[in-house]
Design a protein around this motif. Structure first.
Motif, mmCIF file in Angstrom:
data_model
loop_
_atom_site.group_PDB
_atom_site.id
_atom_site.type_symbol
_atom_site.label_atom_id
_atom_site.label_comp_id
_atom_site.label_asym_id
_atom_site.label_seq_id
_atom_site.Cartn_x
_atom_site.Cartn_y
_atom_site.Cartn_z
ATOM 1 N N LEU A 177 -7.111 27.697 -26.870
ATOM 2 C CA LEU A 177 -6.630 26.618 -27.725
ATOM 3 C C LEU A 177 -6.412 27.213 -29.102
ATOM 4 O O LEU A 177 -7.134 28.138 -29.504
ATOM 5 C CB LEU A 177 -7.672 25.503 -27.819
ATOM 6 N N ARG A 182 -12.520 31.690 -29.262
ATOM 7 C CA ARG A 182 -12.384 32.588 -28.110
ATOM 8 C C ARG A 182 -11.662 31.840 -26.985
ATOM 9 O O ARG A 182 -11.691 30.595 -26.932
ATOM 10 C CB ARG A 182 -13.764 33.068 -27.642
ATOM 11 N N SER A 204 -22.771 26.064 -16.582
ATOM 12 C CA SER A 204 -22.043 25.016 -17.298
ATOM 13 C C SER A 204 -21.291 25.622 -18.483
ATOM 14 O O SER A 204 -21.832 26.463 -19.203
ATOM 15 C CB SER A 204 -23.054 23.984 -17.773
ATOM 16 N N GLY A 205 -20.049 25.225 -18.651
ATOM 17 C CA GLY A 205 -19.247 25.723 -19.768
ATOM 18 C C GLY A 205 -18.620 27.078 -19.495
ATOM 19 O O GLY A 205 -18.049 27.695 -20.397
ATOM 20 N N ALA A 206 -18.695 27.541 -18.238
ATOM 21 C CA ALA A 206 -18.167 28.870 -17.909
ATOM 22 C C ALA A 206 -16.638 28.895 -17.882
ATOM 23 O O ALA A 206 -16.032 29.963 -17.903
ATOM 24 C CB ALA A 206 -18.718 29.319 -16.563
ATOM 25 N N GLY A 207 -16.015 27.711 -17.792
ATOM 26 C CA GLY A 207 -14.550 27.663 -17.748
ATOM 27 C C GLY A 207 -14.023 27.360 -16.358
ATOM 28 O O GLY A 207 -12.834 27.551 -16.081
ATOM 29 N N LYS A 208 -14.872 26.835 -15.476
ATOM 30 C CA LYS A 208 -14.468 26.588 -14.085
ATOM 31 C C LYS A 208 -13.374 25.511 -14.019
ATOM 32 O O LYS A 208 -12.354 25.696 -13.352
ATOM 33 C CB LYS A 208 -15.691 26.139 -13.257
ATOM 34 N N THR A 209 -13.627 24.396 -14.737
ATOM 35 C CA THR A 209 -12.636 23.305 -14.692
ATOM 36 C C THR A 209 -11.319 23.766 -15.310
ATOM 37 O O THR A 209 -10.238 23.475 -14.790
ATOM 38 C CB THR A 209 -13.177 22.069 -15.445
ATOM 39 N N THR A 210 -11.411 24.521 -16.394
ATOM 40 C CA THR A 210 -10.190 25.009 -17.041
ATOM 41 C C THR A 210 -9.409 25.897 -16.074
ATOM 42 O O THR A 210 -8.187 25.774 -15.945
ATOM 43 C CB THR A 210 -10.547 25.789 -18.326
ATOM 44 N N GLU A 332 -16.639 19.685 -8.571
ATOM 45 C CA GLU A 332 -18.013 19.296 -8.235
ATOM 46 C C GLU A 332 -18.080 18.205 -7.173
ATOM 47 O O GLU A 332 -18.625 17.129 -7.417
ATOM 48 C CB GLU A 332 -18.746 18.836 -9.507
HETATM 49 N N1 LIG Z 1 -10.102 20.316 -24.830
HETATM 50 C C1 LIG Z 1 -11.034 21.203 -25.205
HETATM 51 N N2 LIG Z 1 -11.186 21.509 -26.495
HETATM 52 C C2 LIG Z 1 -12.093 22.403 -26.893
HETATM 53 N N3 LIG Z 1 -12.916 23.064 -26.046
HETATM 54 C C3 LIG Z 1 -12.820 22.793 -24.757
HETATM 55 C C4 LIG Z 1 -11.868 21.842 -24.246
HETATM 56 N N4 LIG Z 1 -12.020 21.791 -22.917
HETATM 57 C C5 LIG Z 1 -13.004 22.652 -22.599
HETATM 58 N N5 LIG Z 1 -13.482 23.232 -23.693
HETATM 59 C C6 LIG Z 1 -14.527 24.260 -23.747
HETATM 60 O O1 LIG Z 1 -14.163 25.252 -22.827
HETATM 61 C C7 LIG Z 1 -15.278 25.726 -22.157
HETATM 62 C C8 LIG Z 1 -15.074 25.648 -20.659
HETATM 63 O O2 LIG Z 1 -15.005 24.290 -20.294
HETATM 64 P P1 LIG Z 1 -14.915 23.876 -18.774
HETATM 65 O O3 LIG Z 1 -14.914 22.406 -18.710
HETATM 66 O O4 LIG Z 1 -13.787 24.592 -18.155
HETATM 67 O O5 LIG Z 1 -16.293 24.442 -18.226
HETATM 68 P P2 LIG Z 1 -17.008 24.208 -16.851
HETATM 69 O O6 LIG Z 1 -17.437 25.516 -16.368
HETATM 70 O O7 LIG Z 1 -16.152 23.414 -15.946
HETATM 71 O O8 LIG Z 1 -18.258 23.362 -17.309
HETATM 72 P P3 LIG Z 1 -19.115 22.305 -16.482
HETATM 73 O O9 LIG Z 1 -19.661 23.005 -15.320
HETATM 74 O O10 LIG Z 1 -20.172 21.908 -17.456
HETATM 75 O O11 LIG Z 1 -18.175 21.198 -16.126
HETATM 76 C C9 LIG Z 1 -16.464 24.924 -22.639
HETATM 77 O O12 LIG Z 1 -17.168 25.698 -23.579
HETATM 78 C C10 LIG Z 1 -15.854 23.736 -23.282
HETATM 79 O O13 LIG Z 1 -16.629 23.302 -24.364
#
Ligand SMILES: Nc1ncnc2c1ncn2[C@@H]1O[C@H](COP(=O)(O)OP(=O)(O)OP(=O)(O)O)[C@@H](O)[C@H]1O
Length: 763
Positions: A177, A182, A204-210, A332
Motif C-alpha cells: 500500500l 513494508r 496472524s497478520g502473515a499476509g495469508k488473506t492478502t 479460515e
Molecule cells: N487495507 C489495509 N491497510 C493497511 N494494512 C493492511 C490492510 N489489509 C491488511 N493489512 C495488513 O497487512 C497484513 C496482512 O494482513 P492479512 O489480513 O493478509 O493477514 P492474515 O495472515 O490473513 O491475518 P489473519 O490470520 O489474522 O487473518 C497485516 O499486518 C495487516 O495489518
C-alpha cells in the motif's frame, strides 16, 4: 337592521350595488384575526357578505341554504361540493372528513398482519417439528464424515461443471500500500494445479488473506504476475466460476438456511438448471455439509444469529459450493468448527478437489489429519514465503534448516511455531533475530531450483494453445453463468420482501411513525377547521377583505416535508446501509449490481406506500384540507420517495453508524428549503431560487399551494397570493413531476455510490 344575504362568486350579483360600511368593533376584531376572520353579519344595509360556512348561496346570491348531507360548503359556496363516497359529511358541513384513507389503510393493515403473522405462526409449529427432527438427528450429525459422502458430486450434472485443466501460476508477486512501510506480501512465487487442495498457513497478520485476494484477482499485485493457463489478469474475469468464502460469515438476514443457499444457486448457478434441479442441488449441498436438519431455521441477522457459528460457516460455504465453482477459495473455513466437523469439512473439500476443482484454504492450527489431507502447502510470515510445496516434504525441508521436528508431533504446529519465530534452529545461518526474513531468504535461494520447475510448467502451458482455448472457453462459460438480469431482479426482490415481512416490528413501527407524524401535524391544524387560506376578495368586493392569510399553506407544506424527513430518513438509511457487506460479497461473486439495486428499490415501494397512506389519513381527517384526498396522497408518497432516496444515497456514502444522523439532517434541510421561511419571493429577490428548486420541498409546497388555491379562486385574488409568496399557480403536474425526478435522481446517486464506493470490496 335587516340583513341581506349575499354571496361572492364569479357571477354573483347583489340586487343593490355593494356598499362598504365600516365594521362594528366586534366585527373588526374578528376580521383582524387570521383564522375565521369573516363576519357572519353584514355591517350595513347594502353591504354584501360572503356566503357563510355550511351554507350555499346560489346565484344571484340573495338566498342562503343549509348545505345538504353528503356535501360540504366552505365559505363563499355557490353550489355544494360533493363529498367522497367514504367521507363523513352531515347536513350543514363546511368541510369533508375523509375516511377513504382510513378504510383502505385498515384493509391493507389487516392483509399485512395476515401475511406477517400467519407464516410466523406456521413457522413456530414447523420449528417445533424441526427441533424434534434435530434432536433425533444429532447423533448422525456427529458422524459428519459419513454425511459428507460426496453428495455434492451427485448434484445435477451439467457439462458446464466438467472441470477443465486449469492451473494458476504466480511469480514474484508483491503487494504494497502506498502508505505502508513494508509490503503486505512480498516476492511470492508458486503454482496451483487442477484438483489440488491447497492450504495457506501462517501466524496472524502473515499476509495469508492478502495473498488469497491476489490469487483470486481481487487485488492487483504491485509487482509480479498471476496467470491462469499462461494468461494474465484472467481470474477477475472468471469470478462467476470462482467461489470465495470470506472469514466473517456474511449471510443475508432473516432467511432460512434453505432459502439462503437456494438464492445463491438461483442467481449464480448454471442458467439451464430447472427449479427442481436447483432444489435437489441445495438439498444435496446441505446434506454434504451436515446442515440439512436446520434447513428451515432462520439464520438470523448480524446482531443476533439464530444458528451456531459453525453452522453459519457451513451455510456460507454452501452458498459458494452451490454455484459449482471451478476454483474455490476459503478464508479460515474451519474456524468455529469442532475438530471432527473441521475434519469432515476438509474431507468434503478434498473430494471436491478430486473432481478437478482447485481448492485453496487458509488454515489456522490444522490438526495432523487435516494437514496430511492437503496436496499443497504455503507457509507465510510477515508477508514473506517460507515454504511452498508438498506437506510431506515440509518437515524434511525445515529439518534441513536445523529445526527439530519430532516424528510424533503435528508438523503443522511445528511449521507455525517456526513461522512465528517461536522455534530455534541449530543452523549457524539462522538466528533468532529476524528469523522469518532469514528463512524467506533461504527459501528464495531454494526456489532457484523450483523456479525452473515453474518455468517448465509455464513453458509447457504457453506452448500449448489448447490451454489458452480452455481459458477462452471458461470465460464463455462464466458469461453464461448466473440468472438473467430480470430473473436476478425477481429473485432479489422476493428475498427483500421476505426479509421485510420477517421483521414485523420494524415494518409496523415504520408505518406507525408515518401515521403519528400525520396525526401530529393534523392536530396542529385542527382548530383551523379547514380554513387554511384567506385572500383579498375578487372585484368588486375587495373592500370587504380583511386580514389575509397567505402563509399558512406554505407553512403546512413545510411541516409536511419536515415530518416526512423525520419519519422516513431512518428506514431509508437501512435499505442499503444495513447489508453493505452482503452487497459487497454478492457483487464480488458476480451478482448483477443493478439487479440487486432495482430489486431493493422495488421492495421499498410497498412500505413507503403504507407509511404515506397512514400519514395522509391522519393528516386529512384532522386538518380537513379542501383538496382531493388521493391527490394529497400522491404528493405525500412522492415526498417519501425523495426522502428514502436521499437517505439511501447517504447510507452508501458514509459509515453505518453515521448514516442515520447525517441522512436526517440532509432530509430536514431539503424539507426546510421549501419556500416558507424564508418565503420563496424573498429567495427570488436574492436570485437564489435555483437552490430552492433543487429541493423537493419547494415543489411539494408549490403543488399543495396550487391545489388549495384552485378551490378558492372564485372567491379570492389568488394571483396576488402567488405574487406575495413567490409560488407559481396552475402547474401541479410539473411540481409532481419534479418531485419524482428529484427522488429518482437521489436513487441514481445511490446506485453510483453503491458501485463506486468501496470498489475494492466488490472485486
Ligand atoms: N487495507 C489495509 N491497510 C493497511 N494494512 C493492511 C490492510 N489489509 C491488511 N493489512 C495488513 O497487512 C497484513 C496482512 O494482513 P492479512 O489480513 O493478509 O493477514 P492474515 O495472515 O490473513 O491475518 P489473519 O490470520 O489474522 O487473518 C497485516 O499486518 C495487516 O495489518
Amino acid at each position: 337592521m335587516t340583513a341581506k344575504t349575499s354571496t361572492l362568486g364569479p357571477e354573483s350579483k347583489g340586487i343593490e350595488p355593494p356598499q362598504y360600511c365600516a365594521p362594528t368593533k366586534e366585527c373588526l376584531a374578528v376580521r383582524l384575526q387570521t383564522v375565521e376572520n369573516t363576519c357572519n353579519q353584514p355591517q350595513g344595509l347594502y353591504e354584501p357578505i360572503v356566503c357563510t360556512k355550511g351554507h350555499y348561496c346560489p346565484r344571484p346570491g340573495d338566498q342562503r341554504y343549509i348545505c345538504p348531507a353528503k356535501h360540504y360548503c366552505p365559505l363563499g359556496t355557490e353550489s355544494p361540493v360533493k363529498c367522497g363516497p367514504l367521507s363523513v359529511c352531515p347536513s350543514g358541513s363546511s368541510r369533508e372528513f375523509h375516511l377513504d384513507g382510513f378504510v383502505v389503510a385498515l384493509v391493507l393493515d389487516i392483509i399485512l398482519l395476515i401475511i406477517i403473522f400467519v407464516p410466523l405462526h406456521l413457522r413456530v409449529h414447523k420449528l417445533d417439528f424441526k427441533r424434534y427432527r434435530q434432536d433425533s438427528q444429532s447423533s448422525s450429525e456427529e458422524d459428519l464424515e459419513a454425511a459428507a459422502r460426496p453428495t455434492f458430486l451427485s448434484m445435477p450434472s451439467d457439462h458446464e461443471t466438467d472441470y477443465p485443466n486449469i492451473s494458476i501460476i504466480y511469480q514474484d508477486i508483491t503487494f504494497e500500500l502506498s502508505e505502508s512501510t513494508r509490503p503486505l506480501v512480498s516476492s511470492i512465487s508458486g503454482s496451483i494445479q487442477r484438483g489440488m487442495l491447497c492450504g495457506i498457513l501462517g501466524p496472524s497478520g502473515a499476509g495469508k488473506t492478502t495473498l488469497m485476494r491476489l490469487l483470486m484477482g481481487k487485488l492487483e499485485p504491485t509487482k509480479g504476475i498471476v496467470e491462469v493457463n499462461g494468461m494474465q489478469t484472467t481470474l477477475s474475469r472468471l469470478k462467476k466460476l470462482t467461489g470465495y468464502v470470506p472469514s466473517d460469515d456474511i449471510l443475508p438476514s432473516h432467511l432460512t438456511v434453505y432459502e439462503t443457499i437456494l438464492h445463491a444457486c438461483r442467481v449464480r448457478g448454471p442458467r439451464k438448471w430447472s427449479d427442481e434441479q436447483r432444489s435437489v442441488a441445495t438439498q444435496s449441498i446441505m446434506q454434504s455439509l451436515g446442515i440439512l436438519h436446520i434447513q428451515h431455521q432462520l439464520v438470523g441477522d448480524q446482531v443476533m444469529s439464530l444458528i451456531s457459528s459453525g453452522q453459519r460457516k457451513r451455510v456460507s460455504i454452501a452458498m459458494e459450493l452451490i454455484a459449482a465453482p471451478m476454483m474455490l477459495f476459503l478464508d479460515e473455513p474451519t474456524s468455529g468448527l469442532d475438530s471432527t466437523t473441521a475434519m469432515a469439512l476438509i474431507d468434503l473439500l478434498k473430494k471436491i478437489s478430486e473432481t478437478g476443482v482447485i481448492v485453496v484454504c487458509i488454515l489456522h492450527q490444522p490438526r495432523q489429519e487435516i494437514f496430511d489431507a492437503l496436496d499443497h502447502v504455503m507457509l507465510m510470515a510477515d508477508g514473506m514465503q517460507l515454504y511452498e510445496g508438498s506437506p510431506g516434504e515440509a518437515a524434511g525441508y525445515f529439518c534441513s534448516q536445523g529445526f527439530d521436528i519430532p516424528k510424533d508431533a503435528n508438523p503443522a504446529d511445528c511449521l507455525l511455531d517456526i513461522a512465528a519465530s517461536k522455534a530455534r534452529s541449530a543452523s549457524p545461518h539462522i538466528g533468532t533475530v529476524n528469523m522469518a526474513q532469514q528463512l524467506a531468504r533461504m527459501w528464495e535461494q531454494q526456489q532457484c531450483i523450483q523456479h525452473e520447475a515453474i518455468q517448465h510448467t509455464k513453458d509447457k502451458t504457453e506452448s500449448n494453445d489448447l490451454s489458452r482455448d480452455i481459458v477462452v472457453d471458461l470465460e464463455h462459460t462464466a458469461a453464461l453463468r448466473g440468472a438473467s438480469w430480470l430473473r436476478q431482479v425477481q429473485y432479489s426482490h422476493v428475498r427483500a420482501m421476505k426479509q421485510q415481512l420477517r421483521q414485523p416490528i420494524s415494518l409496523l413501527l415504520e408505518i406507525a411513525v408515518g401515521g403519528v407524524a400525520g396525526l401530529l401535524i393534523g392536530l396542529g391544524l385542527y382548530s383551523n377547521k379547514g380554513m387554511h387560506f384567506q385572500g383579498v376578495y375578487l372585484t368588486p368586493f375587495e373592500m370587504l377583505s380583511s386580514a389575509v392569510d397567505y402563509s399558512t399553506v406554505p407553512k403546512i407544506g413545510n411541516m409536511i416535508t419536515l415530518a416526512i424527513a423525520l419519519a422516513a430518513s431512518a428506514p431509508g438509511v437501512s435499505t442499503f446501509g444495513d447489508e453493505k457487506s452482503l452487497y459487497w460479497r454478492e457483487a464480488a461473486a458476480g451478482h448483477r449490481r443493478s439487479a440487486y439495486f432495482t430489486a431493493k428499490v422495488l421492495a421499498t415501494i410497498p412500505r413507503m406506500a403504507l407509511s404515506s397512506l397512514h400519514f395522509t389519513s391522519f393528516y386529512a381527517i384532522l386538518a380537513t384540507p379542501s383538496i382531493n384526498f388521493w391527490l394529497l396522497y400522491v404528493l405525500v408518497l412522492l415526498y417519501f420517495y425523495c426522502v428514502y432516496g436521499l437517505a439511501s444515497a447517504v447510507s452508501v456514502a458514509v459509515k453505518r453508524e453515521n448514516g442515520a444522523l447525517l441522512a436526517m439532517i440532509l432530509c430536514l434541510i431539503i424539507g426546510a428549503f421549501g419556500g416558507y421561511a424564508p418565503m420563496l419571493s424573498n429567495v427570488q429577490s436574492w436570485h437564489l431560487e435555483w437552490l430552492w428548486r433543487m429541493c423537493p420541498g419547494t415543489w411539494l409546497t408549490e403543488a399543495y399551494f396550487d391545489l388549495v388555491l384552485k378551490r378558492v379562486e372564485h372567491l379570492y385574488d389568488v394571483h396576488a397570493a402567488a405574487a406575495w409568496t413567490g409560488f407559481s399557480l396552475g402547474r401541479t403536474s410539473l411540481d409532481v413531476l419534479m418531485i419524482l425526478v428529484i427522488g429518482t435522481f437521489y436513487r441514481a446517486l445511490t446506485f453510483v455510490g453503491l458501485v463506486y464506493f468501496d470498489r475494492d470490496k466488490q472485486r
